[in-house]
Motif scaffolding. Structure first.
Motif, PDB file in Angstrom:
ATOM      1  N   ARG A 131      -2.225   5.307 -10.656  1.00 17.33           N
ATOM      2  CA  ARG A 131      -3.021   4.848 -11.791  1.00 17.33           C
ATOM      3  C   ARG A 131      -2.509   5.457 -13.088  1.00 17.33           C
ATOM      4  O   ARG A 131      -1.836   6.481 -13.090  1.00 17.33           O
ATOM      5  CB  ARG A 131      -4.499   5.236 -11.616  1.00 17.33           C
ATOM      6  CG  ARG A 131      -5.179   4.616 -10.420  1.00 17.33           C
ATOM      7  CD  ARG A 131      -6.670   4.941 -10.426  1.00 17.33           C
ATOM      8  NE  ARG A 131      -7.389   4.316  -9.326  1.00 17.33           N
ATOM      9  CZ  ARG A 131      -7.646   4.895  -8.169  1.00 17.33           C
ATOM     10  NH1 ARG A 131      -7.236   6.144  -7.960  1.00 17.33           N
ATOM     11  NH2 ARG A 131      -8.302   4.267  -7.237  1.00 17.33           N
ATOM     12  N   ALA A 165      -3.343   5.966  -4.456  1.00 17.12           N
ATOM     13  CA  ALA A 165      -3.423   4.945  -5.499  1.00 17.12           C
ATOM     14  C   ALA A 165      -2.711   5.481  -6.741  1.00 17.12           C
ATOM     15  O   ALA A 165      -2.961   6.617  -7.160  1.00 17.12           O
ATOM     16  CB  ALA A 165      -4.877   4.610  -5.819  1.00 17.12           C
ATOM     17  N   GLN A 187       0.848  -1.181   0.000  1.00 21.51           N
ATOM     18  CA  GLN A 187       0.000   0.000   0.000  1.00 21.51           C
ATOM     19  C   GLN A 187       0.893   1.243   0.000  1.00 21.51           C
ATOM     20  O   GLN A 187       1.948   1.251   0.641  1.00 21.51           O
ATOM     21  CB  GLN A 187      -0.880  -0.036   1.246  1.00 21.51           C
ATOM     22  CG  GLN A 187      -2.058   0.890   1.262  1.00 21.51           C
ATOM     23  CD  GLN A 187      -2.864   0.679   2.534  1.00 21.51           C
ATOM     24  OE1 GLN A 187      -2.612   1.317   3.555  1.00 21.51           O
ATOM     25  NE2 GLN A 187      -3.827  -0.242   2.476  1.00 21.51           N
ATOM     26  N   ARG A 232      -8.960   2.647 -16.867  1.00 22.13           N
ATOM     27  CA  ARG A 232      -8.043   3.137 -15.839  1.00 22.13           C
ATOM     28  C   ARG A 232      -7.463   1.944 -15.086  1.00 22.13           C
ATOM     29  O   ARG A 232      -8.201   1.105 -14.564  1.00 22.13           O
ATOM     30  CB  ARG A 232      -8.768   4.074 -14.883  1.00 22.13           C
ATOM     31  CG  ARG A 232      -7.890   4.594 -13.752  1.00 22.13           C
ATOM     32  CD  ARG A 232      -8.634   5.561 -12.862  1.00 22.13           C
ATOM     33  NE  ARG A 232      -8.966   6.782 -13.586  1.00 22.13           N
ATOM     34  CZ  ARG A 232      -9.616   7.802 -13.029  1.00 22.13           C
ATOM     35  NH1 ARG A 232      -9.999   7.719 -11.759  1.00 22.13           N
ATOM     36  NH2 ARG A 232      -9.880   8.877 -13.737  1.00 22.13           N
ATOM     37  N   ARG A 233      -6.142   1.870 -15.054  1.00 23.17           N
ATOM     38  CA  ARG A 233      -5.443   0.788 -14.368  1.00 23.17           C
ATOM     39  C   ARG A 233      -4.877   1.289 -13.036  1.00 23.17           C
ATOM     40  O   ARG A 233      -4.381   2.405 -12.947  1.00 23.17           O
ATOM     41  CB  ARG A 233      -4.276   0.283 -15.209  1.00 23.17           C
ATOM     42  CG  ARG A 233      -4.633  -0.101 -16.633  1.00 23.17           C
ATOM     43  CD  ARG A 233      -5.098  -1.499 -16.709  1.00 23.17           C
ATOM     44  NE  ARG A 233      -5.038  -1.994 -18.073  1.00 23.17           N
ATOM     45  CZ  ARG A 233      -5.674  -3.073 -18.478  1.00 23.17           C
ATOM     46  NH1 ARG A 233      -6.405  -3.760 -17.622  1.00 23.17           N
ATOM     47  NH2 ARG A 233      -5.581  -3.477 -19.731  1.00 23.17           N
ATOM     48  N   THR A 234      -4.927   0.437 -12.026  1.00 22.94           N
ATOM     49  CA  THR A 234      -4.277   0.719 -10.753  1.00 22.94           C
ATOM     50  C   THR A 234      -2.990  -0.081 -10.667  1.00 22.94           C
ATOM     51  O   THR A 234      -2.990  -1.301 -10.897  1.00 22.94           O
ATOM     52  CB  THR A 234      -5.197   0.360  -9.580  1.00 22.94           C
ATOM     53  OG1 THR A 234      -6.390   1.143  -9.671  1.00 22.94           O
ATOM     54  CG2 THR A 234      -4.521   0.641  -8.250  1.00 22.94           C
TER      55      THR A 234
END
Length: 834
Positions: A566, A564, A554, A577-579
């Motif tokens: 992205r 996060a 995290q 949208r990618r994390t």
């Protein structure tokens, strides 16, 4: 007696005399009416209005109140309700309000009984549960007792779907067993699986659910109605309210507001035209059979003084009688099928109310069926009025002349339809493409006599049976054209639907994407401390012995706020949208499904490993760091493109060192493993006992399957194509009787005579299928664009289902030919003049 009554009597006698042909016409006219009426009735019956469901919802009570978790902001209005919880937790032990406080809010004279809905956790499943005393008069009508008695303390009643009987034991997880003493049925939900009792060990739902369905609460018997004016105060106290007065006050107004939805109106009109056109073309040959058999009878009527109008009325009366009978029978059967189907479907899931028939649309469909019968008999009626009485009485076949202007009209309609299709393909709604397809089909119907005449020219090169069949079909174009056009319309419709549906399925499959390989188990934790995370990790390792676990991290800033990372890519035309995942070599090996030395070296050197080719530009990956409580940041990190484990997989992996160089800190809060939990796995609930802030997700891959309804279209096409072809073939066999008698007299074997009849079937179905293939392909390709594009610049997905198309275009004509080949065609003795 009037001419119309005489015509109706003649039509009734003729329909009874030719029962097989009459049944065929009635099926073709009545089948669409039956299906549409059944769907309307089923939908109306399966929809339970708030007033109809009032007894099942409230019993004999005046109101039901549900306590929402502490911190919930609740607001009910006549047009809906909204709620938002900012700290409420259903694991809280008891409602904030007691029964005395709730009764005080409702006013003097209020009586409350507990009425809580939730779930009962059994050994392998969770079932709905209702905690109330069914012996109380306030619950009268909610559930009907079908066996046994209502439960008392430590007893329960169950619905039939659970399969338990009085005397059985129900064993909730971790609780004392409960005795089943009764079986109860829900008025509108026969498939409901529910346990009812006055003291149930209700399990908290997995998360916050709608208070309209789940939650602790009460049934209230009040001295005055609970109206909308009382709702704001009750909402402020955290109570969700349902009352008789609220439902009665908010009745739909009698005034109907008409809103013109142009695309849907055009689409509905196109579908109506298609249904009428298809039915008319299919029933047309059958009416032509009747005209062929009654030609001498009509000629005798004309010889005795009957006018052309009388002959038209007689033939149109056939359409009126058969269309009316078909519509009446189909409407009755459709209503019955809809009501019966609703009760059957409700046992599989859903609800069923009292039988309901939406009369305006049902009567409209019935009128459309009657009109279809009249239109189908219109062309034979015109032919009957124009027949040469002397030629018919002498036994000579009437000459048929084409109208020279029809090919030009048909060609103009086809060109206009093609132009409209090109324009409609660019529109976001597929209804415009369907409307353009109707114009193309109408043009092809007008062109069909010319096409039949042109295809008869190469008949001289065919073998004798086929040559006789083709020439006879061309000579009797009045019956051939209708049958070929019917097959063409069916084929075009089915091919277009097949291409559009398959293209949409392929587009959905191509659009599927995931950041993890299929079979990956992911476990995330929210904002928790290290001690709780260590216990969660230990519990995961205990529940998954021998399964390798890969850690994920995290991202936090210096103030401890979660971030996060992205990036955005375009996947199959859709902005996705990618994390970003943060981890080490173990997680990289899991994401790639193998050991990749180059990717491992890049990760070790502090580069991001990216699986989306379009995301890497000039060796860099652009990221956005976002947080719900902190300012957003933009980052650009060195990256290397690598190959993931699955072709649909995307995403990226960053090393911890690279994230920490950007000013963030990392803490382990994620676990990944290649593991598929079994269907009865309790892993999620077991981990939730450690902390409710855990999320467990399993990547199952693309699970959607091709639409099985596509082959249902093939079955429908089979019935229509084979039925229409055999009707036209029967008419051809009747018209070719003199030629066949002559062939038999000069020594033609029975096989040759059958080949002549089968050749008619092959010609009709083959020509119709080929023309329908062209028209259907044009429409299907055009449909694929509005069905598969997601914005400007997104290319359409065009996927032709070749097995389906071959089965329609090749298989159905062959099947119709075989059916005609094995059909018995008797030849009666012919009288010859010497």
């Amino acid at each position: 007696m009037s001419a119309l009554l005489v015509a109706l009597r003649l039509a009734r006698r003729n329909a009874w005399r030719s029962r097989g042909r009459s049944a065929l016409i009635m099926v073709m006219i009545g089948l669409p009416v039956l299906v549409i009426t059944g769907v309307f009735t089923l939908t109306e019956t399966m929809s339970v209005t708030p007033r109809e469901g009032l007894v099942a919802e409230l019993g004999a009570a005046d109101a039901r109140l549900v306590q929402t978790p502490e911190g919930t902001v609740l607001q009910q209005q006549p047009n809906g309700a909204s709620w938002n919880t900012s700290g409420g937790d259903y694991e809280a032990a008891a409602p904030e309000l007691g029964a005395a406080k709730v009764a005080a809010l409702l006013g003097p004279g209020t009586r409350l009984i507990p009425f809580s809905t939730g779930a009962l956790r059994l050994s392998t499943e969770r079932v709905d549960a209702l905690e109330t005393d069914l012996r109380d008069p306030l619950t009268r009508g909610m559930l009907t007792l079908s066996e046994g008695r209502f439960p008392a303390a430590r007893e329960v009643a169950v619905t039939p779907a659970l399969g338990l009987r009085p005397g059985d034991l129900l064993r909730p997880s971790g609780e004392a067993p409960l005795t089943v003493v009764g079986v109860v049925e829900h008025p509108y939900r026969p498939s409901l699986r529910e346990v009812v009792g006055p003291d149930l060990p209700l399990a908290p739902p997995d998360g916050f659910l709608s208070p309209a369905e789940y939650g602790p609460g009460w049934l209230a018997d009040t001295a005055k109605p609970v109206t909308w004016a009382d709702v704001p105060a009750l909402n402020t106290a955290g109570l969700y309210v349902t009352s008789r007065a609220m439902i009665s006050d908010f009745e739909p107004r009698a005034l109907v507001r008409f809103s013109l939805d142009v695309p849907r109106t055009v689409g509905l009109g196109a579908m109506v035209i298609m249904v009428v056109l298809e039915t008319v073309l299919l029933a047309g040959p059958a009416f032509a059979v009747g005209l062929r058999r009654r030609r001498r009878e009509l000629a005798e009527i004309a010889a005795q003084g009957g006018s052309a109008g009388h002959l038209r009325t007689i033939v149109l009366a056939d359409g009126l009688v058969l269309g009316g009978a078909a519509t009446l029978v189909a409407t009755v059967l459709g209503i019955g099928a809809g009501v019966l189907g609703a009760s059957i479907m409700a046992r599989w899931g859903g609800q069923v109310g009292p039988p309901g028939v939406p009369w305006p649309p049902v009567l409209g469909i019935a009128a459309l069926g009657l009109l279809t019968g009249l239109v189908a008999a219109l062309v034979p009626a015109i032919q009957a009025a124009r027949q040469n009485t002397a030629a018919v009485l002498a036994g000579r076949a009437p000459a048929v002349a084409d109208r020279p202007g029809w090919p030009l009209v048909g060609a103009a309609a086809v060109l206009a339809g093609l132009g409209a299709t090109v324009v409609a393909r660019r529109q976001p709604d597929s209804m415009w493409v369907l409307a353009s397809a109707v114009l193309i089909l109408l043009g092809l119907v007008a062109l069909m006599p010319w096409l039949v005449r042109c295809t008869g020219r190469p008949a001289a090169r065919l073998r004798l049976p086929l040559r006789v069949s083709v020439r006879d079909a061309v000579r009797h174009r009045s019956r051939t054209v209708s049958a070929v056009a019917a097959v063409m319309a069916v084929t075009a419709t089915v091919v277009a639907v097949g291409i559009g549906a398959n293209s949409e399925y392929m587009d959905r499959r191509n659009a599927y994407t995931s950041a993890r390989p299929t079979g990956t188990l992911a476990i995330w934790a929210g904002t928790i401390g290290d001690t709780t995370w260590n216990r969660l990790r230990a519990e995961t390792a205990r529940r998954l012995p021998g399964v390798p676990l890969a850690a994920g991290y995290q991202v936090k800033d210096a103030q401890g706020r979660r971030y996060a990372l992205r990036y955005t890519v375009r996947w199959n035309g859709i902005r996705t949208r990618r994390t970003i995942a943060v981890g080490d070599q173990t997680l990289l090996r899991l994401l790639q499904g193998r050991h990749d030395p180059q990717a491992a070296a890049a990760l070790a050197s502090g580069k991001a490993v990216v699986f989306d080719a379009s995301a890497v530009r000039n060796g860099k990956l652009a990221l956005r760091a976002g947080s719900t409580s902190g300012p957003a940041r933009k980052l650009e990190v060195p990256a290397m493109l690598a190959t993931p484990a699955d072709e649909y997989q995307g995403g990226a992996l960053l090393p911890r060192a690279l994230v920490e160089q950007a000013g963030f800190s990392t803490v382990e809060r994620q676990l990944y493993a290649m593991y598929r939990p079994p269907a009865d796995s309790t892993l999620s609930r077991d981990l939730a006992k450690v902390t409710p802030r855990v999320t467990v997700a399993s990547e199952e891959g693309y699970r959607n399957v091709p639409d099985p309804g596509l082959w249902g279209w093939l079955v429908g096409a089979l019935v229509l194509v084979v039925g229409g072809t055999l009707a036209a073939t029967r008419l051809a066999a009747a018209d070719m009787r003199p030629e066949r008698v002559t062939m038999m007299a000069i020594g033609a074997p029975p096989g040759t005579l059958r080949m002549v009849v089968a050749g008619q079937a092959l010609y009709i179905s083959g020509l119709g299928a080929l023309v329908g293939l062209v028209a259907g392909t044009v429409t299907g390709v055009a449909l694929s664009r509005p069905m598969t594009t997601h914005g400007a610049g997104d290319p359409a997905t065009i996927a032709i289902p070749w097995p389906f198309v071959i089965a329609v275009v090749v298989g159905l004509p062959i099947l119709a030919t075989v059916a005609a080949l094995i059909t018995r065609t008797r030849l009666p003795l012919a009288r010859r003049l010497l």
